[in-house]
Design an enzyme around this catalytic site. Structure first.
Site, mmCIF file in Angstrom:
data_model
loop_
_atom_site.group_PDB
_atom_site.id
_atom_site.type_symbol
_atom_site.label_atom_id
_atom_site.label_comp_id
_atom_site.label_asym_id
_atom_site.label_seq_id
_atom_site.Cartn_x
_atom_site.Cartn_y
_atom_site.Cartn_z
ATOM 1 N N GLY A 18 15.987 -37.474 -0.290
ATOM 2 C CA GLY A 18 15.998 -38.770 -0.926
ATOM 3 C C GLY A 18 14.869 -39.674 -0.458
ATOM 4 N N ASP A 61 25.608 -36.556 -2.420
ATOM 5 C CA ASP A 61 25.781 -35.562 -3.479
ATOM 6 C C ASP A 61 26.592 -34.335 -3.081
ATOM 7 O OD1 ASP A 61 24.136 -37.207 -5.002
ATOM 8 O OD2 ASP A 61 22.316 -36.082 -4.509
ATOM 9 N N ASN A 102 12.017 -38.490 2.213
ATOM 10 C CA ASN A 102 10.747 -38.290 1.503
ATOM 11 C C ASN A 102 9.657 -39.151 2.133
ATOM 12 O OD1 ASN A 102 12.055 -36.618 -0.278
ATOM 13 N ND2 ASN A 102 11.942 -38.001 -2.029
ATOM 14 N N GLY A 103 9.995 -40.418 2.348
ATOM 15 C CA GLY A 103 9.025 -41.345 2.925
ATOM 16 C C GLY A 103 8.617 -40.952 4.330
ATOM 17 N N GLU A 161 0.819 -1.204 0.000
ATOM 18 C CA GLU A 161 0.000 0.000 0.000
ATOM 19 C C GLU A 161 0.860 1.264 0.000
ATOM 20 O OE1 GLU A 161 -2.175 -3.093 2.616
ATOM 21 O OE2 GLU A 161 -0.126 -2.617 1.980
ATOM 22 N N ALA A 216 12.312 -35.387 -8.563
ATOM 23 C CA ALA A 216 12.584 -35.556 -9.992
ATOM 24 C C ALA A 216 12.754 -37.046 -10.278
ATOM 25 C CB ALA A 216 13.838 -34.791 -10.400
ATOM 26 N N TRP A 236 22.019 -36.056 -14.334
ATOM 27 C CA TRP A 236 20.730 -35.397 -14.133
ATOM 28 C C TRP A 236 19.641 -36.199 -14.812
ATOM 29 C CZ3 TRP A 236 20.927 -31.715 -10.651
ATOM 30 C CH2 TRP A 236 22.093 -30.981 -10.488
#
Length: 369
Positions: free
Chosen positions: A301, A206, A305-306, A55, A160, A176
């Site tokens: 990984g 990595d 993730n799990g 604003e 990915a 990749w």
């Protein structure tokens, strides 16, 4: 309640809010346009934390362009703030500028605002209408909305994979799988996050920098590592820039001392659960409480993730798929075995985008009825 002209100008305000995507954190992405005689005379978006909100930027823009804001209408994507934080209240700025009417996209769930900004504007005899393209405004700020309403950040899991769901070969090779456009798109999502989170498995395999590259950005998100046993090396690239935090499940002072010797400003936070692993929910809560983290972007990984998915910590999945088949390898996530399709975790597709030969799918968790 709203006419076609209102929708047109609020869409202009939403375009302004988009410009705040990479800079406003931990503040919400807000846009504002000021309209007089059916023309935009000023426009602005929220700047970096501690600087001007949308604003005020729009009012300044109008004045710099030689316009008088008296009697004008302000279109604001989120309810104007009414409290003193790092900046004065935007409500006061609108009143002082002589704005006559304010159209608001969504109400602000911040307990210090939450309708009070609207009421304060009305108390100064401004006409206020709320709810114009509210869904679009909320969609710009999922993390801010969730943190204000629940005290937890919005967690986005980036994956990915190949078409057959493989994220790495059996030997661990993963760079990749997707192409350059998909990787650049991934960096855009990194850039808007408050925190980039990964696991020790990814760090050891990595040695990533886990930063934003390929984009002109004014800030790098905080880096967080889930490392139950403090296995990380002081030489790990992810620690090199200094803006990192490690969540562990141990109080091993020897390992901590070795890390502090090289990185004296490193934060190491033990948050063990009953199983001797990191309490992921507690770690996320810490990020929200101590760092005002709105969006946590996860690049990890199979195991982490799990764990995040099993524990219900993930709000959104950002899935990049390459048009290749890899056969046996490491999958998306270490999930529990189910014995009936009715037990499947359900997700809703938000959008699908082609990035050269790859495809990105965004999904959000469906909450059971």
């Amino acid at each position: 309640m709203f006419n076609p002209q209102d929708y047109f100008f609020m869409r202009q305000a939403l375009l302004e809010a988009e410009k705040a995507r990479f800079i406003s954190d931990p503040n919400p992405r807000v846009g504002c346009v000021i309209v007089k005689n059916h023309q935009v005379i000023g426009a602005g978006f929220t700047q970096a934390a501690g600087s001007h909100h949308a604003e005020v930027m729009a009012i300044h823009d109008a004045k710099q362009r030689g316009h008088d804001t008296t009697g004008a209408t302000a279109y604001v994507t989120l309810e104007p703030c009414c409290h003193f934080g790092k900046t004065p209240p935007c409500v006061d700025a609108l009143v002082a500028a002589g704005i006559a009417k304010v159209l608001v996209g969504a109400t602000d769930p911040n307990p210090f605002v939450m309708g009070q900004g609207i009421e304060k504007l009305k108390s100064h005899n401004l006409e206020v209408r709320v709810g114009l393209l509210a869904k679009e405004s909320i969609a710009l700020n999922p993390g801010f909305m969730k943190r204000m309403q629940t005290g937890m950040p919005w967690v986005r899991l980036k994956i990915a994979s190949s078409q057959d769901g493989i994220t790495a070969l059996s030997n661990g090779q993963s760079q990749w799988i997707t192409g350059e456009q998909a990787r650049l798109d991934g960096h855009r999502w990194r850039a808007q996050a408050s925190v980039l989170l990964t696991g020790i498995g990814t760090v050891l395999a990595d040695d990533p920098q886990l930063n934003v590259r390929g984009l002109a950005v004014t800030r790098q998100p905080l880096k967080a590592i889930i490392d139950s046993k403090l296995e990380i090396s002081p030489a790990a690239k992810i620690l090199a820039t200094g803006n990192a935090i490690i969540f562990c499940a141990t109080h091993d002072t020897e390992k901590m001392s070795r890390l502090f010797a090289v990185h004296p400003h490193l934060k190491i936070i033990p948050v063990p659960n009953a199983s001797g692993k990191v309490d992921l929910a507690a770690a996320l809560k810490y990020l929200a409480d101590q760092f005002h983290a709105n969006e946590v972007h996860v690049e990890s990984g199979f195991k982490l993730n799990g764990s995040l998915l099993r524990e219900g910590c993930v709000d959104e999945i950002l899935h990049y798929q390459a048009p290749i088949l890899l056969g046996p390898g490491i999958g998306l996530a270490n999930l529990n075995t189910i014995h009936a399709l009715t037990d499947a975790s359900r997700w809703q597709v938000l959008d699908r985008v082609n990035l050269a030969s790859d495809q990105r799918t965004r999904l959000v968790r469906l909450i059971p009825d």
